[in-house]
Design a protein around this motif. Structure first.
Motif, short mmCIF file in Angstrom:
data_model
loop_
_atom_site.label_atom_id
_atom_site.label_comp_id
_atom_site.label_asym_id
_atom_site.label_seq_id
_atom_site.Cartn_x
_atom_site.Cartn_y
_atom_site.Cartn_z
N GLU A 17 0.83 -1.20 0.00
CA GLU A 17 0.00 0.00 0.00
C GLU A 17 0.87 1.26 0.00
O GLU A 17 0.65 2.18 -0.80
N ASN A 20 2.69 1.69 -3.35
CA ASN A 20 1.79 2.23 -4.38
C ASN A 20 1.50 3.71 -4.14
O ASN A 20 1.44 4.49 -5.10
N LYS A 63 -6.41 2.29 -4.20
CA LYS A 63 -6.86 0.93 -4.46
C LYS A 63 -5.84 0.18 -5.29
O LYS A 63 -5.01 0.79 -5.97
N ALA A 64 -5.93 -1.12 -5.27
CA ALA A 64 -5.03 -1.96 -6.06
C ALA A 64 -5.55 -2.15 -7.48
O ALA A 64 -4.82 -2.61 -8.36
N ARG A 65 -6.82 -1.78 -7.70
CA ARG A 65 -7.45 -2.00 -9.01
C ARG A 65 -8.62 -1.06 -9.20
O ARG A 65 -9.04 -0.39 -8.27
N THR A 67 -12.10 0.28 -9.12
CA THR A 67 -13.10 -0.02 -8.10
C THR A 67 -14.27 0.95 -8.16
O THR A 67 -14.07 2.15 -8.35
N PHE A 81 -5.26 4.14 -8.65
CA PHE A 81 -4.70 2.80 -8.73
C PHE A 81 -3.65 2.75 -9.81
O PHE A 81 -3.60 3.60 -10.70
N GLN A 83 -1.71 0.22 -12.70
CA GLN A 83 -1.77 -1.01 -13.48
C GLN A 83 -0.45 -1.06 -14.25
O GLN A 83 -0.29 -0.34 -15.24
N HIS A 119 -15.11 -4.50 -8.62
CA HIS A 119 -13.71 -4.19 -8.91
C HIS A 119 -13.23 -5.14 -10.00
O HIS A 119 -13.75 -6.24 -10.16
#
Length: 141
Positions: A17, A20, A63-65, A67, A81, A83, A119
C-alpha cells in the motif's frame, strides 16, 4: 552504500500500500500536486493531493485495481490505482454515473446488492474509454 530495487511480490500488504502511494504521489507531483498520507482514513480518503494552484485538493482513496463502491458515493472522492506503470486517478462518482448511464454493469448482482462494490483486476474495454481522461502519463522533467 548501494541501492537494490525491491521485489514488489515479496512485500506485505501494508508495504505494498505504501509503495503504491509513493509511486502514485510521484506521478501526481509531475502534475503539480503534493501528496500527504493520512494515518487514518479521513472522510474516506487515504491521502490528500494538494495542487500548487492553492485551491485544488483531491481526497484520494488508494486501491489496487479499478473499483466502484457504494460506500464512496457522495463523498467527493477520487480513486487512484496503478496497473503496471500506468497510473489512474479518477472521480469515483463520475465513473459510477457514467457506467450507470451506459448500463455497463449489472447492479442486480450479488456483488453490488450485498457487498456494494465492483472491482476489476484488468481494465474492461468500456473503462478504458473513461479512464483515458484520468490517466497520469509519465512526464520527463
Amino acid at each position: 552504500m548501494t541501492f537494490t530495487p525491491v521485489d514488489y511480490s515479496r512485500l506485505n500488504a501494508r508495504q505494498k500500500e505504501l509503495h503504491n502511494f509513493h509511486k502514485i504521489a510521484a506521478r501526481l507531483a509531475d502534475y503539480g500536486y503534493h501528496s500527504m498520507w493520512l494515518s487514518d482514513d479521513w472522510q474516506g480518503a487515504d491521502f490528500l493531493a494538494c495542487h500548487i494552484d492553492g485551491k485544488t485538493v483531491l481526497r484520494v482513496q488508494l486501491k489496487a485495481r479499478l473499483t466502484l463502491d457504494r460506500k464512496y458515493l457522495g463523498k467527493g472522492l477520487h480513486v487512484a490505482f496503478r496497473q503496471g506503470d500506468r497510473v489512474f486517478v479518477y472521480p469515483h462518482d463520475m465513473l459510477l454515473a457514467w457506467a450507470r448511464e451506459w448500463a455497463l454493469f449489472d447492479e442486480s448482482t450479488e456483488s453490488w446488492q450485498v457487498k456494494g462494490n465492483w472491482h476489476w483486476s484488468s481494465l474492461p474495454g468500456w473503462a478504458g474509454v473513461f479512464l483515458a481522461h484520468f490517466e497520469l502519463r509519465t512526464r520527463i522533467s
